[in-house]
Design a protein around this motif. Structure first.
Motif, short mmCIF file in Angstrom:
data_model
loop_
_atom_site.label_atom_id
_atom_site.label_comp_id
_atom_site.label_asym_id
_atom_site.label_seq_id
_atom_site.Cartn_x
_atom_site.Cartn_y
_atom_site.Cartn_z
N ALA A 124 -1.35 11.38 -6.55
CA ALA A 124 -2.03 10.38 -6.73
C ALA A 124 -3.03 10.14 -5.33
O ALA A 124 -2.70 10.88 -4.35
CB ALA A 124 -1.57 9.14 -6.92
N LEU A 125 -3.91 9.30 -5.29
CA LEU A 125 -4.73 9.24 -4.21
C LEU A 125 -4.43 7.25 -3.87
O LEU A 125 -4.47 6.57 -4.88
CB LEU A 125 -6.13 9.25 -4.52
CG LEU A 125 -6.41 10.73 -4.51
CD1 LEU A 125 -7.97 10.98 -4.84
CD2 LEU A 125 -6.37 11.62 -3.20
N ARG A 126 -4.64 6.95 -2.64
CA ARG A 126 -4.40 5.58 -2.10
C ARG A 126 -5.73 5.36 -1.30
O ARG A 126 -6.10 6.23 -0.38
CB ARG A 126 -3.07 5.59 -1.40
CG ARG A 126 -2.93 4.17 -1.00
CD ARG A 126 -1.57 4.12 -0.39
NE ARG A 126 -0.90 2.45 -0.14
CZ ARG A 126 -0.84 2.03 1.11
NH1 ARG A 126 -0.94 2.95 2.01
NH2 ARG A 126 -0.39 0.74 1.27
N SER A 127 -6.02 4.22 -1.49
CA SER A 127 -7.27 3.76 -0.72
C SER A 127 -6.89 3.65 0.86
O SER A 127 -5.74 3.24 0.90
CB SER A 127 -7.93 2.45 -1.33
OG SER A 127 -6.87 1.50 -1.22
N THR A 128 -7.56 3.90 1.85
CA THR A 128 -7.40 3.47 3.13
C THR A 128 -7.48 2.14 3.63
O THR A 128 -6.88 1.68 4.76
CB THR A 128 -8.27 4.38 3.98
OG1 THR A 128 -9.63 4.04 3.82
CG2 THR A 128 -8.04 6.10 4.02
N ARG A 129 -7.91 1.26 2.65
CA ARG A 129 -7.97 -0.23 3.18
C ARG A 129 -7.64 -0.93 1.87
O ARG A 129 -7.93 -0.53 0.72
CB ARG A 129 -9.23 -0.43 3.77
CG ARG A 129 -10.50 -0.25 2.86
CD ARG A 129 -11.68 -0.32 3.62
NE ARG A 129 -11.98 -1.87 3.97
CZ ARG A 129 -13.17 -2.25 4.57
NH1 ARG A 129 -14.07 -1.37 4.70
NH2 ARG A 129 -13.65 -3.41 4.57
N PRO A 130 -7.18 -2.02 1.77
CA PRO A 130 -6.69 -3.19 0.84
C PRO A 130 -7.88 -3.73 0.33
O PRO A 130 -8.97 -3.71 0.73
CB PRO A 130 -5.76 -3.95 1.44
CG PRO A 130 -5.77 -4.13 2.52
CD PRO A 130 -6.55 -2.85 3.39
N LEU A 131 -7.95 -3.89 -0.90
CA LEU A 131 -8.97 -4.74 -1.71
C LEU A 131 -8.72 -6.27 -1.36
O LEU A 131 -7.47 -6.68 -1.45
CB LEU A 131 -9.08 -4.60 -3.30
CG LEU A 131 -9.63 -3.36 -3.71
CD1 LEU A 131 -9.25 -3.21 -5.27
CD2 LEU A 131 -11.08 -3.47 -3.42
N ALA A 132 -9.61 -6.98 -1.08
CA ALA A 132 -9.56 -8.64 -0.99
C ALA A 132 -9.07 -9.03 -2.24
O ALA A 132 -9.33 -8.23 -3.28
CB ALA A 132 -10.65 -9.13 -0.48
N ALA A 133 -8.35 -10.06 -2.54
CA ALA A 133 -8.16 -10.71 -3.81
C ALA A 133 -9.32 -11.16 -4.53
O ALA A 133 -10.39 -11.53 -4.02
CB ALA A 133 -7.20 -11.98 -3.41
#
Length: 156
Positions: A124-133
């Motif tokens: 899988a791939l994972r974003s390098t930064r989180p999404l804001a709520a």
């Protein structure tokens, strides 16, 4: 001796007060609704519908080519709000996949943000930064070799 009570008559002044109050409420509601509508409008889908109509057949051809790739995508958000992306073909994860995404608020309240992805466990791939709520619209571009696919998803 009884005092006679005299019924008040309905005058033009009463009618004026009723009309002013009625139309005052109608105008106040209209201005409020117009302000709310214009403050939450996120913009247009395309800037020029005529130009978009000229590209329609090209868009259909690209969509058909993308369908022929046979890729399945699965997007989830983990507990830390990182976006996880799995790209598969016939149930097998595709290796050496590159992805980039642009996320924006569906109502245009915030500026678009670009998300990059890195390899994660299980192909899988994972974003390098989180999404804001909150609720986000995700425009995703996935590349595997020379093949490219584009997806649009709503993410919460």
């Amino acid at each position: 001796m009884r005092e006679q009570t005299r019924a008040k008559s309905f005058t033009g002044r009463h009618m004026t007060i009723i009309l002013v109050a009625f139309f005052g409420v109608v105008i106040a509601v209209n201005f409020t609704m117009a302000r709310l509508a214009s403050s939450t409008f996120g913009g247009t889908v395309v800037d020029n519908s005529y130009v978009a109509s000229q590209q329609y057949n090209e868009w259909l051809a690209r969509a058909a080519a993308q369908d022929r790739l046979g890729w399945d995508t699965e997007m989830t958000v983990d507990s830390s709000r990182y976006l996880l992306l799995a790209v598969r073909k016939e149930g097998v994860p595709l290796g050496n996949v590159q992805a980039v995404a642009t996320v924006h608020h569906p109502l245009g309240r915030t500026a678009p943000v670009t998300l990059r992805f890195e390899s994660a466990t299980g192909g899988a791939l994972r974003s390098t930064r989180p999404l804001a709520a909150g609720r986000w619209r995700l425009d995703l571009v996935v590349r595997h070799g020379a093949a490219e696919a584009r997806y649009r998803e709503d993410v919460r």
